[in-house]
Design a protein around this motif. Structure first.
Motif, PDB file in Angstrom:
ATOM      1  N   LEU A 386      57.123  24.152  27.767  1.00  0.00           N
ATOM      2  CA  LEU A 386      57.436  24.508  29.147  1.00  0.00           C
ATOM      3  C   LEU A 386      57.272  25.997  29.415  1.00  0.00           C
ATOM      4  O   LEU A 386      56.690  26.400  30.434  1.00  0.00           O
ATOM      5  CB  LEU A 386      58.876  24.101  29.475  1.00  0.00           C
ATOM      6  N   TRP A 387      57.809  26.826  28.507  1.00  0.00           N
ATOM      7  CA  TRP A 387      57.949  28.248  28.801  1.00  0.00           C
ATOM      8  C   TRP A 387      57.145  29.142  27.863  1.00  0.00           C
ATOM      9  O   TRP A 387      57.228  30.381  27.975  1.00  0.00           O
ATOM     10  CB  TRP A 387      59.431  28.631  28.751  1.00  0.00           C
ATOM     11  N   SER A 388      56.395  28.534  26.951  1.00  0.00           N
ATOM     12  CA  SER A 388      55.501  29.268  26.056  1.00  0.00           C
ATOM     13  C   SER A 388      56.272  30.333  25.267  1.00  0.00           C
ATOM     14  O   SER A 388      57.434  30.147  24.927  1.00  0.00           O
ATOM     15  CB  SER A 388      54.350  29.882  26.856  1.00  0.00           C
ATOM     16  N   THR A 389      55.631  31.469  25.015  1.00  0.00           N
ATOM     17  CA  THR A 389      56.231  32.540  24.222  1.00  0.00           C
ATOM     18  C   THR A 389      56.117  33.862  24.980  1.00  0.00           C
ATOM     19  O   THR A 389      55.239  34.683  24.702  1.00  0.00           O
ATOM     20  CB  THR A 389      55.542  32.663  22.851  1.00  0.00           C
ATOM     21  N   PRO A 390      56.977  34.099  25.967  1.00  0.00           N
ATOM     22  CA  PRO A 390      56.885  35.335  26.756  1.00  0.00           C
ATOM     23  C   PRO A 390      57.071  36.563  25.864  1.00  0.00           C
ATOM     24  O   PRO A 390      57.895  36.564  24.948  1.00  0.00           O
ATOM     25  CB  PRO A 390      58.021  35.195  27.764  1.00  0.00           C
ATOM     26  N   SER A 391      56.306  37.579  26.179  1.00  0.00           N
ATOM     27  CA  SER A 391      56.399  38.814  25.396  1.00  0.00           C
ATOM     28  C   SER A 391      56.757  40.023  26.260  1.00  0.00           C
ATOM     29  O   SER A 391      56.842  41.139  25.753  1.00  0.00           O
ATOM     30  CB  SER A 391      55.072  39.079  24.678  1.00  0.00           C
ATOM     31  N   SER A 392      56.949  39.807  27.563  1.00  0.00           N
ATOM     32  CA  SER A 392      57.306  40.902  28.464  1.00  0.00           C
ATOM     33  C   SER A 392      58.147  40.347  29.604  1.00  0.00           C
ATOM     34  O   SER A 392      58.170  39.138  29.862  1.00  0.00           O
ATOM     35  CB  SER A 392      56.043  41.564  29.035  1.00  0.00           C
ATOM     36  N   MET A 393      58.829  41.232  30.312  1.00  0.00           N
ATOM     37  CA  MET A 393      59.601  40.797  31.475  1.00  0.00           C
ATOM     38  C   MET A 393      58.680  40.251  32.557  1.00  0.00           C
ATOM     39  O   MET A 393      59.087  39.388  33.347  1.00  0.00           O
ATOM     40  CB  MET A 393      60.445  41.952  32.013  1.00  0.00           C
ATOM     41  N   GLN A 394      57.447  40.748  32.591  1.00  0.00           N
ATOM     42  CA  GLN A 394      56.479  40.174  33.537  1.00  0.00           C
ATOM     43  C   GLN A 394      56.273  38.695  33.254  1.00  0.00           C
ATOM     44  O   GLN A 394      56.151  37.889  34.196  1.00  0.00           O
ATOM     45  CB  GLN A 394      55.136  40.909  33.456  1.00  0.00           C
ATOM     46  N   ASN A 558      63.092  30.563  15.071  1.00  0.00           N
ATOM     47  CA  ASN A 558      62.731  29.397  14.267  1.00  0.00           C
ATOM     48  C   ASN A 558      61.233  29.130  14.262  1.00  0.00           C
ATOM     49  O   ASN A 558      60.711  28.474  13.351  1.00  0.00           O
ATOM     50  CB  ASN A 558      63.466  28.154  14.774  1.00  0.00           C
ATOM     51  N   ASN A 559      60.543  29.623  15.278  1.00  0.00           N
ATOM     52  CA  ASN A 559      59.099  29.391  15.378  1.00  0.00           C
ATOM     53  C   ASN A 559      58.289  30.667  15.128  1.00  0.00           C
ATOM     54  O   ASN A 559      57.104  30.724  15.457  1.00  0.00           O
ATOM     55  CB  ASN A 559      58.760  28.810  16.760  1.00  0.00           C
ATOM     56  N   ASN A 560      58.955  31.684  14.549  1.00  0.00           N
ATOM     57  CA  ASN A 560      58.280  32.930  14.153  1.00  0.00           C
ATOM     58  C   ASN A 560      57.560  33.610  15.318  1.00  0.00           C
ATOM     59  O   ASN A 560      56.446  34.119  15.160  1.00  0.00           O
ATOM     60  CB  ASN A 560      57.280  32.644  13.016  1.00  0.00           C
ATOM     61  N   CYS A 561      58.189  33.632  16.480  1.00  0.00           N
ATOM     62  CA  CYS A 561      57.608  34.281  17.658  1.00  0.00           C
ATOM     63  C   CYS A 561      58.280  35.651  17.810  1.00  0.00           C
ATOM     64  O   CYS A 561      59.200  35.827  18.633  1.00  0.00           O
ATOM     65  CB  CYS A 561      57.810  33.423  18.902  1.00  0.00           C
ATOM     66  N   ASP A 562      57.854  36.606  17.032  1.00  0.00           N
ATOM     67  CA  ASP A 562      58.553  37.885  16.924  1.00  0.00           C
ATOM     68  C   ASP A 562      58.620  38.642  18.247  1.00  0.00           C
ATOM     69  O   ASP A 562      59.657  39.232  18.575  1.00  0.00           O
ATOM     70  CB  ASP A 562      57.886  38.755  15.857  1.00  0.00           C
ATOM     71  N   GLN A 563      57.519  38.648  19.005  1.00  0.00           N
ATOM     72  CA  GLN A 563      57.517  39.391  20.267  1.00  0.00           C
ATOM     73  C   GLN A 563      58.504  38.785  21.259  1.00  0.00           C
ATOM     74  O   GLN A 563      59.189  39.506  21.987  1.00  0.00           O
ATOM     75  CB  GLN A 563      56.108  39.396  20.870  1.00  0.00           C
ATOM     76  N   SER A 564      58.587  37.471  21.270  1.00  0.00           N
ATOM     77  CA  SER A 564      59.536  36.808  22.174  1.00  0.00           C
ATOM     78  C   SER A 564      60.970  37.067  21.746  1.00  0.00           C
ATOM     79  O   SER A 564      61.865  37.213  22.587  1.00  0.00           O
ATOM     80  CB  SER A 564      59.259  35.302  22.208  1.00  0.00           C
ATOM     81  N   VAL A 565      61.202  37.146  20.435  1.00  0.00           N
ATOM     82  CA  VAL A 565      62.544  37.467  19.940  1.00  0.00           C
ATOM     83  C   VAL A 565      62.963  38.854  20.428  1.00  0.00           C
ATOM     84  O   VAL A 565      64.087  39.056  20.917  1.00  0.00           O
ATOM     85  CB  VAL A 565      62.581  37.404  18.401  1.00  0.00           C
ATOM     86  N   LYS A 566      62.069  39.826  20.304  1.00  0.00           N
ATOM     87  CA  LYS A 566      62.372  41.193  20.748  1.00  0.00           C
ATOM     88  C   LYS A 566      62.630  41.231  22.259  1.00  0.00           C
ATOM     89  O   LYS A 566      63.527  41.941  22.734  1.00  0.00           O
ATOM     90  CB  LYS A 566      61.228  42.127  20.382  1.00  0.00           C
ATOM     91  N   LEU A 567      61.835  40.462  22.996  1.00  0.00           N
ATOM     92  CA  LEU A 567      62.002  40.447  24.447  1.00  0.00           C
ATOM     93  C   LEU A 567      63.368  39.897  24.836  1.00  0.00           C
ATOM     94  O   LEU A 567      64.067  40.483  25.679  1.00  0.00           O
ATOM     95  CB  LEU A 567      60.892  39.605  25.088  1.00  0.00           C
ATOM     96  N   LEU A 568      63.768  38.789  24.249  1.00  0.00           N
ATOM     97  CA  LEU A 568      65.058  38.194  24.603  1.00  0.00           C
ATOM     98  C   LEU A 568      66.217  39.100  24.203  1.00  0.00           C
ATOM     99  O   LEU A 568      67.216  39.201  24.910  1.00  0.00           O
ATOM    100  CB  LEU A 568      65.196  36.826  23.952  1.00  0.00           C
ATOM    101  N   GLN A 569      66.076  39.788  23.078  1.00  0.00           N
ATOM    102  CA  GLN A 569      67.124  40.731  22.694  1.00  0.00           C
ATOM    103  C   GLN A 569      67.193  41.888  23.685  1.00  0.00           C
ATOM    104  O   GLN A 569      68.288  42.361  24.025  1.00  0.00           O
ATOM    105  CB  GLN A 569      66.874  41.261  21.282  1.00  0.00           C
ATOM    106  N   HIS A 570      66.031  42.315  24.163  1.00  0.00           N
ATOM    107  CA  HIS A 570      65.979  43.365  25.193  1.00  0.00           C
ATOM    108  C   HIS A 570      66.680  42.890  26.466  1.00  0.00           C
ATOM    109  O   HIS A 570      67.456  43.644  27.086  1.00  0.00           O
ATOM    110  CB  HIS A 570      64.513  43.712  25.472  1.00  0.00           C
ATOM    111  N   LEU A 571      66.439  41.663  26.860  1.00  0.00           N
ATOM    112  CA  LEU A 571      67.081  41.116  28.060  1.00  0.00           C
ATOM    113  C   LEU A 571      68.596  41.078  27.871  1.00  0.00           C
ATOM    114  O   LEU A 571      69.363  41.468  28.766  1.00  0.00           O
ATOM    115  CB  LEU A 571      66.522  39.718  28.345  1.00  0.00           C
ATOM    116  N   ILE A 572      69.040  40.622  26.713  1.00  0.00           N
ATOM    117  CA  ILE A 572      70.477  40.497  26.440  1.00  0.00           C
ATOM    118  C   ILE A 572      71.154  41.874  26.423  1.00  0.00           C
ATOM    119  O   ILE A 572      72.243  42.055  26.968  1.00  0.00           O
ATOM    120  CB  ILE A 572      70.694  39.765  25.101  1.00  0.00           C
TER     121      ILE A 572
END
Length: 599
Positions: A386-394, A558-572
């Motif tokens: 559904l939401w893929s692997t976002p890497s930026s707020m854009q 869990n799916n090794n999506c490092d850029q998305s992990v960093k993005l979500l931590q930035h959002l939090i």
């Protein structure tokens, strides 16, 4: 409400036929979520008298899931539900548990069945401590619960494999079930209307006078049509073969022609005088049942009054008796009704707000684990689809834009598809997201819209509804001081902002009071204010929102999506959750969007 009473009430007001839907228990968690969404959509677009949910033959995990589905459909979705209950592999203790679960959820309807033999078992045998026949189950329910439950039983217009050639005995068994306390009969599927009508004549001659509800099976593909008919060992009239066999390889054409055949069958049944209600076996599909109802002109029209529990509030009222006083909800869970109901499930009947909502009537919200194992109601795999692997707020903002435009049905924090209410402010919402102010929830301003309005209307007829403009969004922390400077002395634009750690900023002079953001004025009634903004509930919602973000991040880990992990931590870490209410519901000036566009 009991099915027999509901059908009788309808017949006293209208000659229009009624209908209901049957659903079966999915085998996966994602299937359950998809079914909830489908049940909700079909209920909103068709308004069946009730739905029923099958019991998994053989007991076990899926049987437990039946009671969970019933509880959710009654308590969260507000759907009148009938629960199947079988004797197969069911000792009395498990039957007691199922019945009590149904009762506590507000379900008043049981379809009592003996059931089929479990898989890999040639003949049916009662489990130790269980019942031999459906009539025994009916009698047990009636003895234990009196008249609380409406009890349905199965009818077999073309006989049963275990009583081949002995139809009189089968009718005797049916009479025994009714005499034991059954209130209505739902039949096995069939396609021969003449055989059904002859069966009805024999049923009535036997002295059975409860409602007869025919089970209607839509035709979707030729292979499924033959498989289901053969499985139930029902007679197929030659007309069906003549029309369907030549087009058997064209699924779309089979569905079109098959729908016409089923409609012809339904009309024959209704014209017979024995039937006024159709029970449609959906097979958990949406289009085929709706095609039948649409062509039979049984779908509701905009000017038809809705059932009270659907019409009285802008959100569908729960049918759980524990929530009968609930007339107010915080707007924060507008798109997450499942978690809101779960988090308030332990409130007593007196704690649900009845016209007012504040600290004095709002106990602490339940812990997040009341919402189940996951707050994101999609599987990990489905979330990535559904939401893929976002890497930026854009990327996140674009997901929201896709949701606003109808390209996505869900977001991590929105369990339900968006309705047309947002159309009035859609350009502004899209513009804010393009500027990386990610919107979470919203409602437009309304000033005296008729309660019959097809999009914004709710409540009794001949009333007027009102709304304050509301917007909830994510804002970078560094922009919060500027927002506060703009609003600190503003009495019309009131806001709450909170970060992950619970640091709250607001311009509310008395943040403990609830702010009604939706209300309605109706003839002969007090003013209803069913939707509010309030501090205690907002802080509870904040915990849930950031927990959702944590779960989304965990899926990326869990799916090794490092850029998305960093993005979500930035959002939090670096964003605050904000809501603003424009208390001037009359002014044409769009102050919230104008303000945010300048920040």
């Amino acid at each position: 409400m009991r099915i027999s009473e509901k059908l009788q009430s309808h017949r006293s007001k209208s000659t229009k036929p009624t209908f209901s839907f049957e659903y079966f228990v999915p085998k996966t968690t994602q299937g359950v979520q998809n079914l909830y969404d489908r049940m909700d959509r079909m209920y909103q677009s068709t308004l069946p008298q009730f739905i029923d949910i099958t019991w998994n033959a053989g007991g076990g995990v899926l049987s437990q899931l039946t009671t969970d589905l019933v509880e959710t459909s009654q308590s969260v979705l507000g759907l009148e539900t009938c629960m199947h209950l079988t004797c197969t592999n069911m000792p009395v203790s498990q039957i007691d548990d199922a019945l009590e679960s149904a009762r506590l959820s507000g379900c008043q309807n049981i379809l009592a069945l003996r059931g089929d033999p479990p898989v890999n078992q040639d003949s049916w045998k009662p489990v130790e401590g269980g019942f031999q026949y459906a009539k025994d189950l009916v009698k047990y329910i009636r003895d234990r619960y009196g008249d609380y439950f409406d009890i349905g039983v199965a009818g077999y217009p073309e006989g049963h494999p275990e009583t081949v050639g002995n139809d009189d005995t089968l009718l005797d068994h049916l009479k025994e079930k009714v005499d034991a306390g059954a209130n209505f009969i739902i039949t096995q599927m069939f396609y021969d209307g003449d055989l059904f009508i002859k069966w009805c004549q024999r049923v009535r001659a036997k002295g059975i006078d409860v409602p007869l509800i025919p089970g209607i099976m839509p035709i979707t593909t030729y292979a499924a049509f033959l498989r289901r008919a053969n499985w139930c060992d029902v007679h197929i009239p030659q007309e069906y073969f003549d029309k369907l066999d030549p087009i058997r390889d064209d699924d779309q054409l089979v569905r079109e022609v098959g729908t016409d055949l089923v409609i012809s069958l339904c009309r024959k049944l209704l014209d017979s005088g024995y039937v006024s209600h159709l029970h449609i076996y959906t097979m958990n599909l949406e289009k085929a049942p709706q095609m039948i109802l649409d062509r039979m002109e049984l779908l509701p029209k905009h000017d038809e009054p809705l059932d009270n529990h659907l019409a009285i509030l802008p959100w569908r009222k729960s049918l759980n008796p524990q929530r009968r006083n609930e007339e107010v909800r915080p707007i924060f869970w507008q798109r997450r009704p499942y978690s809101y109901v779960a988090r308030t499930s332990q409130w007593s009947v007196d704690e649900f707000p009845n016209g007012r909502f504040g600290d004095s009537s709002s106990p602490a919200f339940g812990d997040l684990d009341l919402c189940g194992a996951s707050l994101i109601r999609q599987s990990g795999k489905r979330s990535l689809e559904l939401w893929s692997t976002p890497s930026s707020m854009q990327d996140i903002a674009q997901l929201v834009i896709n949701y606003l435009s109808g390209g996505l049905q869900y977001l991590p924090w929105s369990d339900t598809p968006l309705n047309h209410e947002v159309d009035d402010i859609l350009p502004e919402l899209v513009s804010l997201n393009q500027k990386l102010i990610v919107t979470v929830n919203s409602q437009p301003q309304l000033n005296g819209v008729k309660s019959s309005h097809p999009v914004h209307g709710w409540g009794p007829r001949d009333g007027y509804v009102y709304q304050k403009m509301y917007l909830e969004f994510l804002l970078p922390k560094e922009k919060l001081p500027k927002l506060h400077d703009y609003l600190v002395n503003d009495v019309m634009l009131t806001y709450f902002a909170v970060d992950h750690d619970g640091n709250l900023t607001t311009n509310h002079h008395d943040g403990t009071k609830a702010n009604a953001v939706t209300w309605g004025v109706f003839p002969g009634r007090e003013v209803l204010q069913p939707t509010i903004v309030e501090k205690v509930s907002f802080l509870a919602w904040k915990e849930e929102f950031y927990h959702i973000c944590e779960e989304w991040k965990l899926n990326f880990i869990n799916n090794n999506c490092d850029q998305s992990v960093k993005l979500l931590q930035h959002l939090i870490d670096d964003y605050v959750l904000v809501n603003i209410v424009d208390n001037d519901f009359i002014s044409p000036e769009n102050r919230i969007f104008n303000l945010l566009s300048s920040i």
